[in-house]
Motif scaffolding. Structure first.
Motif, PDB file in Angstrom:
ATOM      1  N   GLY A   1       0.801  -1.212   0.000  1.00  6.37           N
ATOM      2  CA  GLY A   1       0.000   0.000   0.000  1.00  6.37           C
ATOM      3  C   GLY A   1       0.832   1.259   0.000  1.00  6.37           C
ATOM      4  O   GLY A   1       2.040   1.247   0.233  1.00  6.37           O
ATOM      5  N   GLY A   2       0.155   2.372  -0.239  1.00  4.27           N
ATOM      6  CA  GLY A   2       0.823   3.657  -0.227  1.00  4.27           C
ATOM      7  C   GLY A   2       1.539   3.970  -1.535  1.00  4.27           C
ATOM      8  O   GLY A   2       1.506   3.198  -2.502  1.00  4.27           O
ATOM      9  N   ARG A   3       2.205   5.116  -1.550  1.00  7.19           N
ATOM     10  CA  ARG A   3       2.924   5.580  -2.726  1.00  7.19           C
ATOM     11  C   ARG A   3       4.291   6.107  -2.300  1.00  7.19           C
ATOM     12  O   ARG A   3       4.439   6.781  -1.278  1.00  7.19           O
ATOM     13  N   ASP A   4       5.311   5.803  -3.096  1.00  7.87           N
ATOM     14  CA  ASP A   4       6.614   6.411  -2.889  1.00  7.87           C
ATOM     15  C   ASP A   4       6.549   7.893  -3.235  1.00  7.87           C
ATOM     16  O   ASP A   4       5.769   8.300  -4.104  1.00  7.87           O
ATOM     17  N   LYS A   5       7.379   8.705  -2.600  1.00  9.95           N
ATOM     18  CA  LYS A   5       7.363  10.144  -2.825  1.00  9.95           C
ATOM     19  C   LYS A   5       8.717  10.608  -3.359  1.00  9.95           C
ATOM     20  O   LYS A   5       9.754  10.020  -3.053  1.00  9.95           O
ATOM     21  N   PHE A   6       8.690  11.681  -4.156  1.00 14.04           N
ATOM     22  CA  PHE A   6       9.932  12.268  -4.633  1.00 14.04           C
ATOM     23  C   PHE A   6       9.744  13.763  -4.826  1.00 14.04           C
ATOM     24  O   PHE A   6       8.633  14.251  -5.040  1.00 14.04           O
ATOM     25  N   ASP A   7      10.830  14.498  -4.740  1.00 18.69           N
ATOM     26  CA  ASP A   7      10.813  15.925  -5.044  1.00 18.69           C
ATOM     27  C   ASP A   7      12.227  16.352  -5.414  1.00 18.69           C
ATOM     28  O   ASP A   7      13.198  15.632  -5.199  1.00 18.69           O
ATOM     29  N   GLY A   8      12.340  17.537  -5.994  1.00 21.62           N
ATOM     30  CA  GLY A   8      13.648  18.019  -6.408  1.00 21.62           C
ATOM     31  C   GLY A   8      13.554  19.333  -7.140  1.00 21.62           C
ATOM     32  O   GLY A   8      12.521  20.002  -7.134  1.00 21.62           O
ATOM     33  N   PHE A   9      14.655  19.703  -7.804  1.00 18.43           N
ATOM     34  CA  PHE A   9      14.713  20.983  -8.493  1.00 18.43           C
ATOM     35  C   PHE A   9      15.597  20.857  -9.719  1.00 18.43           C
ATOM     36  O   PHE A   9      16.316  19.864  -9.913  1.00 18.43           O
ATOM     37  N   TYR A  10      15.532  21.870 -10.577  1.00 16.90           N
ATOM     38  CA  TYR A  10      16.464  21.936 -11.701  1.00 16.90           C
ATOM     39  C   TYR A  10      16.837  23.382 -11.964  1.00 16.90           C
ATOM     40  O   TYR A  10      16.086  24.319 -11.636  1.00 16.90           O
ATOM     41  N   ILE A  11      18.023  23.597 -12.544  1.00 12.12           N
ATOM     42  CA  ILE A  11      18.456  24.906 -13.003  1.00 12.12           C
ATOM     43  C   ILE A  11      19.011  24.738 -14.414  1.00 12.12           C
ATOM     44  O   ILE A  11      19.553  23.687 -14.753  1.00 12.12           O
ATOM     45  N   ALA A  12      18.841  25.750 -15.238  1.00 15.92           N
ATOM     46  CA  ALA A  12      19.291  25.663 -16.628  1.00 15.92           C
ATOM     47  C   ALA A  12      19.652  27.044 -17.133  1.00 15.92           C
ATOM     48  O   ALA A  12      19.133  28.067 -16.664  1.00 15.92           O
ATOM     49  N   GLY A  13      20.540  27.064 -18.084  1.00 10.50           N
ATOM     50  CA  GLY A  13      20.904  28.304 -18.758  1.00 10.50           C
ATOM     51  C   GLY A  13      21.205  28.013 -20.204  1.00 10.50           C
ATOM     52  O   GLY A  13      21.627  26.907 -20.562  1.00 10.50           O
ATOM     53  N   GLY A  14      20.960  28.994 -21.056  1.00 11.64           N
ATOM     54  CA  GLY A  14      21.190  28.756 -22.472  1.00 11.64           C
ATOM     55  C   GLY A  14      21.243  30.039 -23.272  1.00 11.64           C
ATOM     56  O   GLY A  14      21.055  31.142 -22.745  1.00 11.64           O
ATOM     57  N   ILE A  15      21.505  29.866 -24.539  1.00 13.94           N
ATOM     58  CA  ILE A  15      21.565  30.984 -25.468  1.00 13.94           C
ATOM     59  C   ILE A  15      20.965  30.538 -26.788  1.00 13.94           C
ATOM     60  O   ILE A  15      21.089  29.379 -27.180  1.00 13.94           O
ATOM     61  N   GLU A  16      20.238  31.422 -27.444  1.00 12.35           N
ATOM     62  CA  GLU A  16      19.631  31.087 -28.724  1.00 12.35           C
ATOM     63  C   GLU A  16      19.752  32.267 -29.682  1.00 12.35           C
ATOM     64  O   GLU A  16      19.910  33.422 -29.258  1.00 12.35           O
ATOM     65  N   THR A  17      19.661  31.947 -30.967  1.00  8.57           N
ATOM     66  CA  THR A  17      19.809  32.973 -31.991  1.00  8.57           C
ATOM     67  C   THR A  17      18.803  32.754 -33.098  1.00  8.57           C
ATOM     68  O   THR A  17      18.407  31.611 -33.386  1.00  8.57           O
ATOM     69  N   GLU A  18      18.373  33.832 -33.695  1.00  8.58           N
ATOM     70  CA  GLU A  18      17.464  33.757 -34.834  1.00  8.58           C
ATOM     71  C   GLU A  18      18.252  33.436 -36.097  1.00  8.58           C
ATOM     72  O   GLU A  18      19.320  33.994 -36.340  1.00  8.58           O
ATOM     73  N   LEU A  19      17.709  32.525 -36.872  1.00  9.34           N
ATOM     74  CA  LEU A  19      18.281  32.193 -38.183  1.00  9.34           C
ATOM     75  C   LEU A  19      17.316  32.708 -39.242  1.00  9.34           C
ATOM     76  O   LEU A  19      16.392  32.019 -39.648  1.00  9.34           O
ATOM     77  N   GLY A  20      17.504  33.939 -39.648  1.00 10.56           N
ATOM     78  CA  GLY A  20      16.530  34.554 -40.544  1.00 10.56           C
ATOM     79  C   GLY A  20      15.309  34.991 -39.762  1.00 10.56           C
ATOM     80  O   GLY A  20      15.374  35.261 -38.553  1.00 10.56           O
ATOM     81  N   THR A  21      14.177  35.054 -40.428  1.00 13.13           N
ATOM     82  CA  THR A  21      12.947  35.534 -39.790  1.00 13.13           C
ATOM     83  C   THR A  21      12.014  34.405 -39.365  1.00 13.13           C
ATOM     84  O   THR A  21      11.008  34.662 -38.715  1.00 13.13           O
ATOM     85  N   HIS A  22      12.356  33.163 -39.705  1.00  8.64           N
ATOM     86  CA  HIS A  22      11.424  32.071 -39.427  1.00  8.64           C
ATOM     87  C   HIS A  22      12.075  30.887 -38.730  1.00  8.64           C
ATOM     88  O   HIS A  22      11.487  29.799 -38.690  1.00  8.64           O
ATOM     89  N   ALA A  23      13.274  31.037 -38.155  1.00  8.69           N
ATOM     90  CA  ALA A  23      13.945  29.902 -37.523  1.00  8.69           C
ATOM     91  C   ALA A  23      14.748  30.357 -36.312  1.00  8.69           C
ATOM     92  O   ALA A  23      15.233  31.489 -36.262  1.00  8.69           O
ATOM     93  N   VAL A  24      14.890  29.452 -35.349  1.00  5.88           N
ATOM     94  CA  VAL A  24      15.638  29.703 -34.115  1.00  5.88           C
ATOM     95  C   VAL A  24      16.502  28.484 -33.824  1.00  5.88           C
ATOM     96  O   VAL A  24      16.072  27.335 -33.999  1.00  5.88           O
ATOM     97  N   LEU A  25      17.731  28.725 -33.381  1.00  5.07           N
ATOM     98  CA  LEU A  25      18.651  27.668 -32.962  1.00  5.07           C
ATOM     99  C   LEU A  25      19.148  27.997 -31.566  1.00  5.07           C
ATOM    100  O   LEU A  25      19.515  29.147 -31.290  1.00  5.07           O
ATOM    101  N   GLY A  26      19.176  27.004 -30.670  1.00  2.00           N
ATOM    102  CA  GLY A  26      19.592  27.270 -29.304  1.00  2.00           C
ATOM    103  C   GLY A  26      20.412  26.153 -28.692  1.00  2.00           C
ATOM    104  O   GLY A  26      20.394  25.008 -29.165  1.00  2.00           O
ATOM    105  N   PHE A  27      21.150  26.515 -27.629  1.00  3.16           N
ATOM    106  CA  PHE A  27      21.954  25.574 -26.865  1.00  3.16           C
ATOM    107  C   PHE A  27      21.690  25.827 -25.376  1.00  3.16           C
ATOM    108  O   PHE A  27      21.497  26.971 -24.963  1.00  3.16           O
ATOM    109  N   SER A  28      21.705  24.779 -24.582  1.00  4.02           N
ATOM    110  CA  SER A  28      21.479  24.947 -23.148  1.00  4.02           C
ATOM    111  C   SER A  28      22.250  23.907 -22.356  1.00  4.02           C
ATOM    112  O   SER A  28      22.638  22.849 -22.879  1.00  4.02           O
TER     113      SER A  28
END
Length: 285
Positions: free
Chosen positions: A35-62
């Protein structure tokens, strides 16, 4: 001589994100007491950079780091996972509003476990640790439809992941175990709809139906460290094949800075149910 400082192109932007997650999961079917349920919790952090490729496309890294802590419901046992991974992603939209997006991620997953076992009045603290590669990716296709001030985007996608789980051995003496595991693979088909709109204030709401195509292992083998003979087989908790996911959020644009908050939850999922909450700051150069 005066030299002007180098500046990034105006088509580039950077972001920092962080979030919290908590949830419950099904325990091993043979775990006692039941019976019952196991429990979990946590966090995340992220950072990145992206650039426009023309007017209709985006490329990014993180680059991101996440940590989850779990506690079993029926015994003094804990587990921790830490994932460090890098991602590359892109999105392109045709003049007619058709969108194609994709992301590929790879990194290292570290898992640590602690079990407290009492054998004939003697207490043992058994620990295990293993670091394995993890990769994942998703490709999606959608179509934007204007509905007044709201954009409606039906979208389908395929998402896959592979965690190269391997055998690992506990330390701590006595009843320490050696586990034989297989890799954890997932292939999902996803279909849903995204609602978005606004300019300086942009709300967003999405809902997806998810189907899991892979059949996961139903058991795990284990033997005492140094033991002979075949492994004992322990049944794992079940895994759902179909469930729903809902996400909602709000982005506020203030000049060269965007502030975003969002939340996600699962629906009609029994094996793992979770909620996550995220905050993001994006900087436009």
């Amino acid at each position: 001589m005066h030299q002007a400082a180098a500046r990034l192109p105006e088509t580039m932007s950077g972001y920092l994100a962080g979030g919290y997650i908590n949830g419950r999961s099904a325990p091993m079917t043979t775990a006692l007491p039941g019976g019952g349920r196991d429990k979990f919790d946590g966090f995340y952090i992220a950072g990145g950079i992206e650039t426009e490729l023309g007017t209709h496309a985006v490329l990014g890294f993180s680059l991101s780091y996440s940590k989850l802590d779990g506690q079993t419901v029926n015994a003094p046992q804990t587990a921790r996972t830490e994932l460090i991974q890098g991602s590359v992603y892109a999105k392109v939209e045709t003049p007619g509003g058709v969108t194609l997006d994709g992301i590929m991620s790879g990194g290292s997953l570290k898992a640590s476990t602690v079990r407290v076992v009492n054998v004939l009045g003697t207490t043992y603290t058994l620990t295990g640790e293993n670091t394995v590669p993890a990769i994942s990716g998703e490709i999606g296709l959608g179509k934007n439809f204007a509905a007044g001030k709201i954009t409606v985007t039906p979208r389908i996608s395929a998402r896959g992941s592979h965690i190269d789980l391997s055998s690992f051995t506990e330390s701590g003496g006595g009843p320490a175990l050696r586990y034989a595991r297989t890799s954890l693979d997932s292939l999902q088909g996803r279909a849903g709809i995204v609602l978005s709109g606004g300019t300086s204030i942009r709300p967003q709401l999405s809902g997806y139906w998810v189907h899991e195509f892979t059949q996961q292992a139903l058991s795990i083998g284990a033997n005492f460290v140094g033991g002979n003979g075949p492994n004992a087989i322990f049944a794992l908790g079940g895994r759902d094949r179909d469930w729903g996911e809902i996400s909602g959020g709000l982005t506020v644009t203030t000049g060269k800075v965007d502030l975003s908050v969002s939340a996600d939850t699962t629906i009609s999922r029994d094996d793992v149910s979770n909620q996550s909450y995220r905050g993001t700051i994006a900087f436009h150069f």
